[in-house]
Design an enzyme around this catalytic site. Structure first.
Site, mmCIF file in Angstrom:
data_model
loop_
_atom_site.group_PDB
_atom_site.id
_atom_site.type_symbol
_atom_site.label_atom_id
_atom_site.label_comp_id
_atom_site.label_asym_id
_atom_site.label_seq_id
_atom_site.Cartn_x
_atom_site.Cartn_y
_atom_site.Cartn_z
ATOM 1 C CD GLN B 237 -3.037 -1.045 2.251
ATOM 2 O OE1 GLN B 237 -3.233 -2.072 2.880
ATOM 3 N NE2 GLN B 237 -3.668 0.084 2.549
ATOM 4 N NE ARG B 384 -13.860 0.505 3.469
ATOM 5 C CZ ARG B 384 -14.296 -0.002 2.330
ATOM 6 N NH1 ARG B 384 -14.271 -1.281 2.130
ATOM 7 N NH2 ARG B 384 -14.770 0.778 1.382
ATOM 8 C CB CYS B 385 -9.863 2.467 10.497
ATOM 9 S SG CYS B 385 -9.174 3.171 11.980
ATOM 10 C CD GLU B 760 -9.344 4.583 5.801
ATOM 11 O OE1 GLU B 760 -9.251 5.665 6.404
ATOM 12 O OE2 GLU B 760 -8.365 3.912 5.475
#
Lengths: 162, 808
Positions: B237, B384-385, B760
């Site tokens: 990522q 996802r945060c 997110e």
């Protein structure tokens, strides 16, 4: 371990592969036949990323031995459409944002293809039940279901030719 | 002007710029099975790597015998820590300032830990060889409960740093203690709580879970010894940071390393960290001189890479009798596993947990977080945060509900009473953040009205009556959530990863015929960057998005950037894109003025062209300008039309949203049924509504998973109980509902286009909404709080403990 010769038909073409009896179909497809559309997500039959069509049935190719595919007809995402003429499902997934990272998509579309062959007029519930063996982490399924329903509608139009 | 000239509106629509639900350009290859993921890479003579892993959670490694494995035909080498030690690669730094074993160095600290790396001609031989490696263990006592970590009889896990009193984040009070992080005013908060009319207290546990993208982690390393170049493809990522780390670790000069993130099959935070597999594939390629592929299987993914959450949040919230919140206190015990490998900006060992005052104007607050070592896998990634925002949002949104119960007040009303008002922005929070913009009351009112909130409450009351009268066995829960995120890290002055400031970048080249290429420092994992970044640029430079190629993920071509996680792509790289676009436009203005034979100030921008003020028939389109930049000698202007921007955001962005979940809960089976889910998101300026909606659907489904069953559970011996997709819950299409999405649009005042990021939000807001619905269903029967995940068994157990199964 000695290798067996396997003759099978993949996406309309007769092919030959050499595989140990323990080798999985997904590995033979991806590594020998260079068909990398079906993916490996779990190797335990849960996720469905490796879904292909074998003699008219959806199978998860991570739990089919390659030798079991002897003499079978296999269809993968690569066999559903081509760049000049996409399959209706491929068109509808694009149109309705039925994919994000794309990893589950080949298995999902291949499964949806078989579902629509078996049930050309599915309800939303039929679609949700029929693709429940294919996991997706990105889309929340809502747009996948929408894409499959739209494809069914398109395929049912009298003038439509797959 | 020509009668056939397209209108401004038509020209704007043709750009497919901001606000357009443009179809994704990525989809052609993905729908045809032509994506290129790491495991699709096949190089000549490529070898496969596989790990020998520990079955024990805590043990000394007495010996490793690789002889039988080495005798197996097709096995090239078996690496252990002893082989990596001369290269100083048997340990590696973590993103959190700790270090982590690449291969077991004398002991193992969690089940699934990497012990040896087998390199073989194919993956079957590698797997056979893994079974042939004999490891002799001496089992040690196991620590799985972070609350027992500092007891006198607790085993000491990290003997390598047992005597170090100072860690990366300050003093350590015990060998199993990592850090204490404090924010806010402790004394003032304790005074407020001591003097308050009402104080609600609760222990809120956000359980351990895992991002579990469909594609597991993997890498292919190829060391070209002829040219001295290393190429590393992987599930990264943050490819540029990986290049820097790979250079620092391996000693190979950074210009001789090329890192490529190809298509990534979902990330969700799982692919931010650096894993032993990446390091071992590099070493293996250097040792063998051949390309080496490593791809983990699902069980390895779930049990060894990058867990998320595992925060025990003890809270106290103080309020007046009327429900005005006066103070918030939180002490968090953070279970980090065996190594502190949290993926947080360096100065934030608990990420942005100090956003835990949420959407509320809370004048006084205090937060302390203690990081603890246990015999579990390392990680602590932002699933996802944005760096612990999900934990913070869950904490405050549960505390609000608990307070509402204590005050005997409606939880929607309590929220509205305490929201930060629109006129308070920019708002300085008690825990140190400056919220950029918001209009919470408008969003909240719209949400409540859309779901018919008061009618739902009436129905719920009736249901309780019916239940008590024996007419139904199903209760109804209304789950409310108003969340505020903090994303887009971040200002370089306070956010870095391993010393790299968290800016991001965009480089644009306009081609002579008026199409363009833009490259960014981020990397898409399903978010559709190739689609949306082209839209940002289309609006800025007046070239159709269809004529703009977006490239990311190849460090040899893309400008340096910090990558994609924490919803930072749009806030940071999206801003860089707009700023680079504006540089293009500034140069284009000079060229256009020259071509039109007027002064720069006498022309103005209009959609896709510069027009002479007061003479609309005189203009030069961007396409004409692009060509001129390559074919004319323009005095004082360099040929070509290119620009680059490295954008350091002045602040984070603060997306928010209002969610309502309505559930029916079967008291006898524990089955929960989501009847309705309404999600209003405010992500500032909306770039592509179709993609935003898709992100919301996906994030809500991940939230559903977490709230209703997904967990990484350990037994008392440190065995992972949820290591396969049979045990680890991922919702299928069958149990996932249809969601109802909505929006308000409050632009960020400091972002060039006002965008805030959205990927997110649905996870951050969704988890409390689902959990609050379950808790709320039992509120009438005396439940204050029950922990997630709310699977059927736990719901049944809650009902049972409340006496709802009692037979008279």
């Amino acid at each position: 371990m000695s290798k067996q010769t396997i003759n099978l038909n993949v996406n309309g073409q007769s092919v030959t592969a050499e595989a140990e009896p323990r080798e999985l179909l997904i590995h033979v497809l991806r590594e020998q036949l260079e068909i990398t559309g079906p993916h490996i997500g779990c190797e335990t039959t849960h996720c469905g990323a490796c879904t292909v069509d074998m003699d008219g049935m959806s199978v998860k190719s991570c739990t089919v031995f390659a030798v079991q595919a002897q003499g079978k007809e296999i269809t993968t995402i690569e066999g559903l459409g081509d760049p000049d003429k996409l399959h209706v499902l491929q068109e509808k997934f694009k149109e309705h944002h039925g994919l994000q990272c794309g990893f589950c998509t080949p298995g999902m579309i291949t499964r949806a293809h078989r579902l629509l062959e078996e049930n050309p007029n599915p309800t939303e519930e039929d679609v949700r039940f029929g693709i429940a063996g294919n996991l997706c982490r990105c889309t929340g399924y809502q747009n996948i279901v929408k894409s499959v329903m739209a494809a069914a509608e398109e395929l049912n139009k009298p003038e439509s030719v797959t | 002007m020509s009668a056939t000239a397209e209108s401004v509106q038509e020209r704007r629509a043709a750009l497919k710029g901001l606000g357009t639900s443009r179809k994704r350009v990525e989809d052609a290859r993905f729908t045809q099975g032509k994506g290129n993921y790491v495991d699709d890479i096949k190089l000549p003579d490529m070898l496969f790597g596989d790990f020998v892993r520990s079955q024990h959670a805590h043990a000394r490694v007495k010996s490793i015998d690789t002889s039988a494995a080495m005798e197996l035909p097709g096995v090239i080498a078996v690496l252990t820590a002893k082989d990596l030690e001369p290269l100083n690669l048997h340990w590696m730094p973590t993103l959190a300032g700790d270090k982590q074993m690449v291969l077991a160095d004398g002991k193992v600290l969690f089940q699934g830990q990497e012990i040896a790396f087998v390199i073989a001609e194919d993956r079957y031989i590698a797997a056979d060889a893994v079974d042939l490696v004999k490891v002799e263990f001496e089992e040690l006592p196991v620590l799985v409960d972070p609350f027992k970590a500092e007891l006198p009889d607790a085993p000491i896990l990290r003997e390598d740093i047992a005597d170090e009193k100072e860690g990366a984040h300050g003093a350590r009070r015990h060998p199993n203690h990592i850090f204490t992080w404090e924010q806010g005013d402790k004394a003032a908060t304790e005074t407020v709580i001591g003097e308050a009319d009402v104080v609600a207290e609760e222990m809120v546990y956000y359980h351990r879970t895992h991002p579990c993208p469909m594609e597991t982690c993997g890498s292919v390393a190829s060391m070209d010894k002829v040219n001295g170049k290393l190429t590393l493809w992987g599930t990264f990522q943050a490819p540029h940071v990986v290049r820097t780390v790979a250079s620092l670790l391996s000693g190979i000069a950074e210009h001789n390393i090329r890192v490529v993130s190809p298509d990534i099959g979902g990330g969700f935070g799982n692919k931010v960290g650096v894993y032993p597999g990446y390091v071992c594939s590099i070493v293996a390629s250097i040792v063998t001189g051949k390309p080496v592929k490593w791809v983990e299987d699902r069980m390895e993914n779930l049990s060894a890479t990058a867990f998320a959450r595992d925060y025990w949040m003890q809270g106290k919230i103080a309020a007046t009798k009327e429900g005005k919140i006066t103070g918030l206190w939180c002490h968090t015990t953070a279970d980090h596993g065996a190594f502190d490998a949290c993926a947080d900006p360096t100065k934030y060992p608990a990420g942005f947990m100090n956003i835990c005052t949420g959407s509320y104007d809370i004048p006084t607050a205090y937060l302390a977080v203690d990081g603890i070592y246990t015999n579990k896998a390392p990680g602590g990634v932002a699933y996802r945060c944005s760096f612990r925002v999900t934990e913070a949002a869950y904490f405050i949104e549960r505390m609000i509900e608990v307070l509402a119960i204590k005050l005997n007040m409606d939880a929607a009303e309590l929220r509205a009473k305490n929201f930060i008002r629109k006129d308070q922005f920019p708002y300085q929070s008690a825990l140190g953040w400056e919220y950029d913009s918001g209009d919470y009351h408008t969003a909240w009112d719209k949400a409540l009205e859309s779901v018919g909130y008061s009618k739902l409450r009436e129905e719920q009351s009736q249901r309780v009556e019916d239940f008590k009268a024996g007419k139904t066995r199903k209760l109804m829960g209304i789950g409310l959530c108003h969340f505020t995120e903090i994303v887009g890290a971040g200002p370089v002055k306070n956010c870095d990863i391993l010393g790299m400031g968290m800016f991001d970048s965009c480089e644009i080249r306009i081609h002579p015929t008026g199409s363009a290429l833009a490259r960014l420092g981020t990397i898409s994992q399903g978010q559709g960057h190739a689609t949306t970044f082209a839209q940002i640029l289309a609006t800025e430079i007046g070239i159709s998005a269809d004529d703009i190629t977006i490239e990311e993920g190849d460090t040899d071509t893309a400008p340096y950037g910090l990558g994609t996680y924490g919803s930072r792509s749009t806030p940071v790289a999206g801003a860089a894109t707009a700023m680079a676009g504006r540089k293009i436009r500034a140069k284009a203005q000079m060229i256009a003025a020259y071509l039109l034979e007027v002064h720069d100030n006498d022309i103005e921008w209009e959609v896709d062209r510069f027009v002479v003020k007061g003479a609309p028939e005189k203009f030069k389109t961007m396409k004409e300008i692009a060509y001129a930049s390559y074919n004319q000698a323009i005095p004082g202007v360099e040929p070509g039309l290119e620009a680059v921007s490295y954008y350091d955001p002045p602040n984070m962005t603060y997306p928010f949203g209002a969610y309502v979940c309505v559930m029916d809960v079967d008291v006898d089976t524990g089955v929960s049924d989501i009847r309705q889910f309404y999600a209003l998101d405010d992500c500032g300026t909306r770039i592509n509504p179709m993609i935003i909606e898709g992100q919301v659907h996906g994030g809500l489904t991940e939230a559903l998973a977490i709230a209703l069953g997904q967990e990484i559970a350990y037994d008392e011996l440190g065995n992972v109980k949820t290591g396969t997709l049979m045990d680890f819950f991922i919702p299928t299409s069958w149990e996932t509902p249809n969601y109802q999405t909505d929006f308000t649009e409050t632009p960020s005042p400091h972002h060039p286009i006002g965008a805030k990021g959205v990927g997110e939000s649905p996870n951050v807001g969704g988890v409390p909404a689902f959990s609050n619905a379950i808790n709320d269903a039992f509120r009438a029967f005396g439940l204050t709080h029950t922990h997630m995940p709310h699977d059927h068994w736990r719901i049944w157990k809650t009902a049972n403990e409340l006496g709802l199964h009692a037979e008279s």
